[in-house]
Motif scaffolding. Sequence first.
Motif, PDB file in Angstrom:
ATOM      1  N   PHE A 115      89.807 -45.086 -63.812  1.00  0.00           N
ATOM      2  CA  PHE A 115      91.190 -45.337 -64.221  1.00  0.00           C
ATOM      3  C   PHE A 115      91.335 -46.768 -64.733  1.00  0.00           C
ATOM      4  CE2 PHE A 115      95.580 -44.684 -64.550  1.00  0.00           C
ATOM      5  CZ  PHE A 115      96.266 -45.739 -63.947  1.00  0.00           C
ATOM      6  N   THR A 116      90.684 -47.743 -64.077  1.00  0.00           N
ATOM      7  CA  THR A 116      90.728 -49.142 -64.520  1.00  0.00           C
ATOM      8  C   THR A 116      89.512 -49.385 -65.409  1.00  0.00           C
ATOM      9  OG1 THR A 116      89.572 -49.778 -62.499  1.00  0.00           O
ATOM     10  CG2 THR A 116      91.958 -49.935 -62.470  1.00  0.00           C
ATOM     11  N   ASN A 117      89.542 -48.769 -66.650  1.00  0.00           N
ATOM     12  CA  ASN A 117      88.309 -48.590 -67.405  1.00  0.00           C
ATOM     13  C   ASN A 117      87.734 -49.929 -67.951  1.00  0.00           C
ATOM     14  OD1 ASN A 117      90.034 -49.131 -69.552  1.00  0.00           O
ATOM     15  ND2 ASN A 117      89.566 -47.295 -70.681  1.00  0.00           N
ATOM     16  N   ALA A 118      88.236 -51.075 -67.896  1.00  0.00           N
ATOM     17  CA  ALA A 118      87.373 -52.246 -68.228  1.00  0.00           C
ATOM     18  C   ALA A 118      86.250 -52.317 -67.220  1.00  0.00           C
ATOM     19  CB  ALA A 118      88.198 -53.513 -68.212  1.00  0.00           C
ATOM     20  N   PHE A 119      86.684 -52.128 -66.106  1.00  0.00           N
ATOM     21  CA  PHE A 119      85.730 -52.041 -64.953  1.00  0.00           C
ATOM     22  C   PHE A 119      84.680 -50.962 -65.203  1.00  0.00           C
ATOM     23  CE2 PHE A 119      84.141 -51.430 -60.716  1.00  0.00           C
ATOM     24  CZ  PHE A 119      84.449 -52.575 -60.004  1.00  0.00           C
ATOM     25  N   TYR A 120      85.101 -49.761 -65.584  1.00  0.00           N
ATOM     26  CA  TYR A 120      84.158 -48.653 -65.750  1.00  0.00           C
ATOM     27  C   TYR A 120      83.205 -48.911 -66.914  1.00  0.00           C
ATOM     28  CZ  TYR A 120      82.325 -43.929 -66.172  1.00  0.00           C
ATOM     29  OH  TYR A 120      81.492 -42.851 -66.224  1.00  0.00           O
ATOM     30  N   GLU A 121      83.725 -49.477 -67.987  1.00  0.00           N
ATOM     31  CA  GLU A 121      82.855 -49.784 -69.132  1.00  0.00           C
ATOM     32  C   GLU A 121      81.752 -50.763 -68.743  1.00  0.00           C
ATOM     33  OE1 GLU A 121      85.384 -51.141 -72.216  1.00  0.00           O
ATOM     34  OE2 GLU A 121      86.271 -49.159 -72.609  1.00  0.00           O
ATOM     35  N   ASN A 122      82.079 -51.752 -67.930  1.00  0.00           N
ATOM     36  CA  ASN A 122      81.058 -52.697 -67.476  1.00  0.00           C
ATOM     37  C   ASN A 122      80.025 -52.032 -66.576  1.00  0.00           C
ATOM     38  OD1 ASN A 122      81.967 -54.874 -68.892  1.00  0.00           O
ATOM     39  ND2 ASN A 122      82.948 -55.908 -67.174  1.00  0.00           N
ATOM     40  N   MET A 123      80.471 -51.081 -65.744  1.00  0.00           N
ATOM     41  CA  MET A 123      79.517 -50.330 -64.927  1.00  0.00           C
ATOM     42  C   MET A 123      78.495 -49.627 -65.807  1.00  0.00           C
ATOM     43  SD  MET A 123      82.033 -48.618 -62.078  1.00  0.00           S
ATOM     44  CE  MET A 123      80.900 -47.254 -61.886  1.00  0.00           C
ATOM     45  N   VAL A 124      78.979 -49.021 -66.875  1.00  0.00           N
ATOM     46  CA  VAL A 124      78.084 -48.298 -67.785  1.00  0.00           C
ATOM     47  C   VAL A 124      77.120 -49.264 -68.459  1.00  0.00           C
ATOM     48  CG1 VAL A 124      77.980 -46.889 -69.869  1.00  0.00           C
ATOM     49  CG2 VAL A 124      79.717 -46.411 -68.138  1.00  0.00           C
ATOM     50  N   LYS A 125      77.626 -50.438 -68.887  1.00  0.00           N
ATOM     51  CA  LYS A 125      76.757 -51.429 -69.529  1.00  0.00           C
ATOM     52  C   LYS A 125      75.638 -51.866 -68.594  1.00  0.00           C
ATOM     53  CE  LYS A 125      80.274 -53.504 -72.567  1.00  0.00           C
ATOM     54  NZ  LYS A 125      81.080 -54.725 -72.818  1.00  0.00           N
ATOM     55  N   VAL A 126      75.993 -52.139 -67.340  1.00  0.00           N
ATOM     56  CA  VAL A 126      74.984 -52.568 -66.375  1.00  0.00           C
ATOM     57  C   VAL A 126      73.979 -51.456 -66.130  1.00  0.00           C
ATOM     58  CG1 VAL A 126      74.598 -53.238 -63.965  1.00  0.00           C
ATOM     59  CG2 VAL A 126      76.478 -54.266 -65.255  1.00  0.00           C
ATOM     60  N   ALA A 127      74.491 -50.243 -65.934  1.00  0.00           N
ATOM     61  CA  ALA A 127      73.610 -49.113 -65.633  1.00  0.00           C
ATOM     62  C   ALA A 127      72.595 -48.889 -66.749  1.00  0.00           C
ATOM     63  CB  ALA A 127      74.446 -47.855 -65.398  1.00  0.00           C
ATOM     64  N   ARG A 128      73.016 -49.085 -68.006  1.00  0.00           N
ATOM     65  CA  ARG A 128      72.109 -48.861 -69.140  1.00  0.00           C
ATOM     66  C   ARG A 128      71.030 -49.933 -69.226  1.00  0.00           C
ATOM     67  NH1 ARG A 128      75.287 -47.686 -74.602  1.00  0.00           N
ATOM     68  NH2 ARG A 128      73.125 -47.422 -75.282  1.00  0.00           N
ATOM     69  N   CYS A 129      71.251 -51.095 -68.582  1.00  0.00           N
ATOM     70  CA  CYS A 129      70.286 -52.189 -68.659  1.00  0.00           C
ATOM     71  C   CYS A 129      69.254 -52.160 -67.537  1.00  0.00           C
ATOM     72  CB  CYS A 129      71.022 -53.535 -68.609  1.00  0.00           C
ATOM     73  SG  CYS A 129      71.934 -53.927 -70.111  1.00  0.00           S
ATOM     74  N   VAL A 130      69.435 -51.287 -66.564  1.00  0.00           N
ATOM     75  CA  VAL A 130      68.559 -51.301 -65.389  1.00  0.00           C
ATOM     76  C   VAL A 130      67.808 -49.982 -65.317  1.00  0.00           C
ATOM     77  CG1 VAL A 130      68.428 -51.615 -62.898  1.00  0.00           C
ATOM     78  CG2 VAL A 130      70.219 -52.782 -64.202  1.00  0.00           C
ATOM     79  N   THR A 131      66.493 -50.048 -65.405  1.00  0.00           N
ATOM     80  CA  THR A 131      65.679 -48.832 -65.319  1.00  0.00           C
ATOM     81  C   THR A 131      65.476 -48.434 -63.860  1.00  0.00           C
ATOM     82  OG1 THR A 131      63.585 -50.031 -65.189  1.00  0.00           O
ATOM     83  CG2 THR A 131      64.437 -49.518 -67.403  1.00  0.00           C
ATOM     84  N   TYR A 132      65.058 -47.195 -63.670  1.00  0.00           N
ATOM     85  CA  TYR A 132      64.768 -46.720 -62.320  1.00  0.00           C
ATOM     86  C   TYR A 132      63.633 -47.536 -61.697  1.00  0.00           C
ATOM     87  CZ  TYR A 132      63.433 -43.703 -58.455  1.00  0.00           C
ATOM     88  OH  TYR A 132      63.124 -43.230 -57.207  1.00  0.00           O
ATOM     89  N   ASN A 133      62.618 -47.840 -62.475  1.00  0.00           N
ATOM     90  CA  ASN A 133      61.516 -48.643 -61.952  1.00  0.00           C
ATOM     91  C   ASN A 133      61.992 -50.030 -61.500  1.00  0.00           C
ATOM     92  OD1 ASN A 133      59.564 -46.696 -62.261  1.00  0.00           O
ATOM     93  ND2 ASN A 133      58.905 -47.415 -64.269  1.00  0.00           N
ATOM     94  N   LYS A 134      62.971 -50.576 -62.228  1.00  0.00           N
ATOM     95  CA  LYS A 134      63.498 -51.897 -61.872  1.00  0.00           C
ATOM     96  C   LYS A 134      64.192 -51.850 -60.517  1.00  0.00           C
ATOM     97  CE  LYS A 134      64.697 -56.197 -62.930  1.00  0.00           C
ATOM     98  NZ  LYS A 134      63.727 -57.276 -63.154  1.00  0.00           N
ATOM     99  N   VAL A 135      65.052 -50.857 -60.298  1.00  0.00           N
ATOM    100  CA  VAL A 135      65.763 -50.804 -59.017  1.00  0.00           C
ATOM    101  C   VAL A 135      64.831 -50.445 -57.873  1.00  0.00           C
ATOM    102  CG1 VAL A 135      68.048 -50.351 -59.970  1.00  0.00           C
ATOM    103  CG2 VAL A 135      66.570 -48.433 -59.415  1.00  0.00           C
ATOM    104  N   VAL A 136      63.788 -49.667 -58.155  1.00  0.00           N
ATOM    105  CA  VAL A 136      62.796 -49.393 -57.112  1.00  0.00           C
ATOM    106  C   VAL A 136      62.119 -50.701 -56.688  1.00  0.00           C
ATOM    107  CG1 VAL A 136      60.572 -48.317 -56.638  1.00  0.00           C
ATOM    108  CG2 VAL A 136      62.384 -46.980 -57.695  1.00  0.00           C
ATOM    109  N   GLY A 137      61.802 -51.542 -57.683  1.00  0.00           N
ATOM    110  CA  GLY A 137      61.171 -52.818 -57.375  1.00  0.00           C
ATOM    111  C   GLY A 137      62.073 -53.746 -56.581  1.00  0.00           C
ATOM    112  N   ILE A 138      63.378 -53.714 -56.867  1.00  0.00           N
ATOM    113  CA  ILE A 138      64.319 -54.604 -56.184  1.00  0.00           C
ATOM    114  C   ILE A 138      64.717 -54.058 -54.816  1.00  0.00           C
ATOM    115  CG2 ILE A 138      66.661 -55.566 -56.253  1.00  0.00           C
ATOM    116  CD1 ILE A 138      66.379 -55.744 -59.285  1.00  0.00           C
ATOM    117  N   PHE A 139      65.042 -52.751 -54.777  1.00  0.00           N
ATOM    118  CA  PHE A 139      65.623 -52.182 -53.560  1.00  0.00           C
ATOM    119  C   PHE A 139      64.632 -51.360 -52.733  1.00  0.00           C
ATOM    120  CE2 PHE A 139      69.170 -52.665 -56.552  1.00  0.00           C
ATOM    121  CZ  PHE A 139      70.059 -53.394 -55.779  1.00  0.00           C
ATOM    122  N   GLY A 140      63.488 -51.020 -53.322  1.00  0.00           N
ATOM    123  CA  GLY A 140      62.522 -50.218 -52.584  1.00  0.00           C
ATOM    124  C   GLY A 140      62.933 -48.776 -52.399  1.00  0.00           C
ATOM    125  N   PHE A 141      63.693 -48.219 -53.341  1.00  0.00           N
ATOM    126  CA  PHE A 141      64.111 -46.819 -53.233  1.00  0.00           C
ATOM    127  C   PHE A 141      62.895 -45.897 -53.170  1.00  0.00           C
ATOM    128  CE2 PHE A 141      68.091 -48.154 -55.722  1.00  0.00           C
ATOM    129  CZ  PHE A 141      68.835 -48.292 -54.564  1.00  0.00           C
TER     130      PHE A 141
END
Length: 337
Positions: free
Chosen positions: A109-135
Motif C-alpha cells: 500500500f505504501t508503494n515507495a517502500f515496496y518499490e525499494n524492496m523490489v530493487k533490493v531483492a533484484r540486486c541480491v542473488t540466492y548465493n549472496k544471501v546464503v553466504g551472508i546468512f547461512g541459509f
Amino acid sequence: MTVVAPKVEKEEEQVVNPWEVSAGKGGIDYDKLVDQFGCQRLDAATIDRVARLTGRPPHRFLRRGLFFAHRDFNEILDLYEKGEKFYLYTGRGPSSEALHLGHLVPFMFTNAFYENMVKVARCVTYNKVVGIFGFSQEDHIGKISFPPVQAVPSFPSSFPHPFSGMEQLRCLIPCAIDQDPYFRMTRDVAPRIGCQKPSLTESRFFPALQGESTKMSASDPNSAIYVTDSEEKIKMKVNKYAFSGGQDSAELQRELGANLEVDVPIKYLNFFLEDDHDLEQIKKGYGDGSLLTGKVKNLLGDVLYEVVKRHTRARAQVTEEMVDAFMAARPLPNMFG
C-alpha cells in the motif's frame, strides 16, 4: 595395562545470527563477532568525540561499552559536526516467526517502500544471501524473503512524505550485533540502487533473567521484565529468577564476594542505573562481599520499577496528534545524550 584417555568435552560453538544466539558457559565472545562480521570497535576516541561534539557526557550505553561496535559511525559524526541532518532507523519485528502475506499489505500500500524492496531483492542473488546468512535447503521462504524488508527503511526514498527531496539523507541504525548481517547486505546493495550506505552502532545482548546462556522468550514470561509488569511482579521475578553470581550463603558471600561476570542483577544495573559512581560502589561492595545478594536484587527491583513507571506514564500521555507530529519531517534533536 590399558590407558584410558580422559574425556574432553567439546566446547560449544558460538552461534550468532538474526534468529539464533547461543554460546558456551563463557558467554558471547564479542571480539570474535567483530572479526567475524567485519565491523569496527567503538573505541574511546570515537566516544570522546561524541562528548566533544554534543557538549555533554555520552549516553551510558556508550560510555559503558554496551554499544561496542559500529559501521561508519564516524561519518555520521562528521555530518553532525557540520550541522547536517541524518535520521535514525530502529524498530521491532513482526510478532510471528516470519512474514506472511498479510504483512505485505501495508508494504504494498505504501508503494515507495515496496518499490525499494523490489530493487533490493533484484540486486541480491540466492548465493549472496546464503553466504551472508547461512541459509540452508530446510529454511522456509519467509526467512529468505525478509532481508529486503529489513533493508529498505535504511533509504529515505522509502518514506516519500517526511523525506521528500532528501533522497541522499544518511541513516544511522542502532541495533544488537546479531542484526549486522541484514545491514551488511544493505550496505553492499545501496550504491547499486543509487542510495547512501547506512551507518550502524551495534550493542551487546541484553541477557535473560536466567543468564546469558539463555534467551528471553515470549513463551517464558519469567525470562524477562515487561513494561506491563507491576512493581510486585518485577521484584518477584528479580528475586526468584535473576541468576546470581553471589555465594550460596551470607557467610560465604561475606567471605568470598560475588562473581560479577555472571551476575544478572549487575548486568541489568549496567544497562539501567544512570549514575556511574553508584554503579561502581555497588559493584565494589558486591564483589568484595560487603553487599549481599538480596540487597543488590532489591536495588535492581527499585531501578527497574522506576524505568517501567516512567515508560507507563509517558505512554499514557501519547496521543494520535503527537504520533503524527513525531512522524513529520522536522529538525533532529541531539541523538547522543
